[in-house]
Design a protein around this motif. Structure first.
Motif, PDB file in Angstrom:
ATOM      1  N   GLN A   7      -3.457 -11.366  10.169  1.00 53.20           N
ATOM      2  CA  GLN A   7      -2.931 -11.695   8.846  1.00 53.20           C
ATOM      3  C   GLN A   7      -2.521 -13.167   8.784  1.00 53.20           C
ATOM      4  O   GLN A   7      -2.823 -13.871   7.823  1.00 53.20           O
ATOM      5  N   HIS A  43       1.677  -8.855   3.249  1.00 47.33           N
ATOM      6  CA  HIS A  43       1.934  -8.393   4.620  1.00 47.33           C
ATOM      7  C   HIS A  43       2.619  -9.468   5.457  1.00 47.33           C
ATOM      8  O   HIS A  43       3.542  -9.168   6.224  1.00 47.33           O
ATOM      9  N   ILE A  46       6.391  -9.624   4.482  1.00 46.55           N
ATOM     10  CA  ILE A  46       7.156  -8.478   5.015  1.00 46.55           C
ATOM     11  C   ILE A  46       7.275  -8.577   6.530  1.00 46.55           C
ATOM     12  O   ILE A  46       8.345  -8.321   7.101  1.00 46.55           O
ATOM     13  N   ASP A  47       6.187  -8.957   7.211  1.00 46.21           N
ATOM     14  CA  ASP A  47       6.231  -9.118   8.667  1.00 46.21           C
ATOM     15  C   ASP A  47       7.254 -10.174   9.084  1.00 46.21           C
ATOM     16  O   ASP A  47       7.995  -9.985  10.058  1.00 46.21           O
ATOM     17  N   GLU A  50      10.666  -8.708   8.871  1.00 45.08           N
ATOM     18  CA  GLU A  50      10.883  -7.761   9.972  1.00 45.08           C
ATOM     19  C   GLU A  50      11.128  -8.484  11.289  1.00 45.08           C
ATOM     20  O   GLU A  50      11.977  -8.073  12.083  1.00 45.08           O
ATOM     21  N   ALA A  55      14.346  -5.446   7.683  1.00 42.19           N
ATOM     22  CA  ALA A  55      13.308  -4.478   7.341  1.00 42.19           C
ATOM     23  C   ALA A  55      13.565  -3.929   5.945  1.00 42.19           C
ATOM     24  O   ALA A  55      14.693  -3.960   5.445  1.00 42.19           O
ATOM     25  N   ALA A  78       2.013  -4.344  -0.428  1.00 43.08           N
ATOM     26  CA  ALA A  78       2.000  -4.270   1.035  1.00 43.08           C
ATOM     27  C   ALA A  78       2.986  -3.212   1.528  1.00 43.08           C
ATOM     28  O   ALA A  78       2.681  -2.444   2.442  1.00 43.08           O
ATOM     29  N   ALA A  79       4.168  -3.164   0.907  1.00 42.69           N
ATOM     30  CA  ALA A  79       5.152  -2.140   1.284  1.00 42.69           C
ATOM     31  C   ALA A  79       4.605  -0.743   0.995  1.00 42.69           C
ATOM     32  O   ALA A  79       4.708   0.161   1.828  1.00 42.69           O
ATOM     33  N   GLY A  81       1.552   0.187   0.913  1.00 47.49           N
ATOM     34  CA  GLY A  81       0.522   0.481   1.901  1.00 47.49           C
ATOM     35  C   GLY A  81       1.102   0.940   3.224  1.00 47.49           C
ATOM     36  O   GLY A  81       0.416   1.576   4.021  1.00 47.49           O
ATOM     37  N   ARG A  82       2.358   0.646   3.451  1.00 52.93           N
ATOM     38  CA  ARG A  82       3.057   1.073   4.671  1.00 52.93           C
ATOM     39  C   ARG A  82       3.881   2.334   4.432  1.00 52.93           C
ATOM     40  O   ARG A  82       4.636   2.761   5.298  1.00 52.93           O
ATOM     41  N   GLY A  83       3.767   2.881   3.218  1.00 49.66           N
ATOM     42  CA  GLY A  83       4.527   4.081   2.884  1.00 49.66           C
ATOM     43  C   GLY A  83       5.983   3.798   2.563  1.00 49.66           C
ATOM     44  O   GLY A  83       6.827   4.695   2.650  1.00 49.66           O
ATOM     45  N   LEU A  84       6.302   2.569   2.186  1.00 51.67           N
ATOM     46  CA  LEU A  84       7.672   2.170   1.897  1.00 51.67           C
ATOM     47  C   LEU A  84       7.816   1.783   0.435  1.00 51.67           C
ATOM     48  O   LEU A  84       6.859   1.354  -0.203  1.00 51.67           O
TER      49      LEU A  84
END
Length: 168
Positions: A7, A43, A46-47, A50, A55, A78-79, A81-84
C-alpha cells in the motif's frame, strides 16, 4: 526508509508526480479521486494510525475540512473493508469562527475523533478548535502528505501526528 508494504509503495508511486510541485497538498485530489488512489489512501491512513496505537474504536469519526471529503470517504471504505465502522464529518469552509463552526456528515458531539489534515486550505489549529467547540475529543491527527506545520501543531497540542514517509 525501505518498505515492503504494498500500500505504501503504491502511494509513493501515485504521489511522486505531485511531490515536486510547489503545493503538493493542493494537488492531492488527483490521487484521492482516482479508484486506485482512494483505495490505497484509505488503507495507508488507517494503518498509520494503528502503527501509532490509534485503532478504530479509539476514534469513532474522522473529521476533515470539506476539501478532504474524498480522503475521509476513502478511510470509511477502507474501514468497512476490514469489517469496522467509521464515520466522517466535514467542516464547512464558510464558517468564520470556531464558535460558529458547522459540520456536515456524522454527528461528532461526545465522540473521539481523528483530524484529517491535508487540504492546502486547512488550518489545523482552527479545525481542532472547531471540533472541540462542537464537543468532540480529538485523539490524533493524520495527514497523507507530511506537513511540518501540522506536525508542529500536534506536538504543541500533545496529539499524536501520523504521516507516511514518501521518500525511499
Amino acid at each position: 526508509m525501505i518498505t515492503h508494504d504494498p500500500q505504501l509503495l503504491a502511494l509513493r508511486a501515485l504521489s511522486a508526480p505531485i511531490l515536486d510541485t510547489e503545493e503538493p497538498l493542493a494537488h492531492l485530489n488527483k490521487i484521492s479521486l482516482s479508484a486506485q488512489g482512494a483505495a490505497v489512501c484509505g488503507h495507508v491512513l488507517i494503518d498509520l494510525l494503528e502503527e501509532n496505537d490509534l485503532a478504530i474504536g479509539d476514534y469513532e469519526v474522522v473529521i476533515a475540512p470539506e476539501g478532504d471529503g474524498a480522503l475521509a470517504a476513502a478511510m470509511i471504505h477502507a474501514a468497512g473493508g476490514r469489517g469496522l465502522d467509521l464515520d466522517a464529518a466535514l467542516l464547512r469552509p464558510t464558517q468564520a469562527t470556531a464558535s460558529d463552526a458547522s459540520f456536515t456528515g456524522a454527528p461528532i458531539h461526545g465522540r473521539p475523533a481523528v483530524l484529517l489534515a491535508n487540504s492546502s486550505l486547512a488550518d489545523t489549529s482552527a479545525l481542532n478548535e472547531a471540533v472541540e467547540a462542537a464537543g468532540a475529543t480529538v485523539v490524533g491527527i493524520v495527514s497523507l502528505l507530511p506537513d511540518p506545520s501540522t506536525r508542529d501543531f500536534a506536538g504543541k497540542a500533545g496529539l499524536t501526528y501520523c504521516a507516511p514517509s514518501l521518500a525511499d
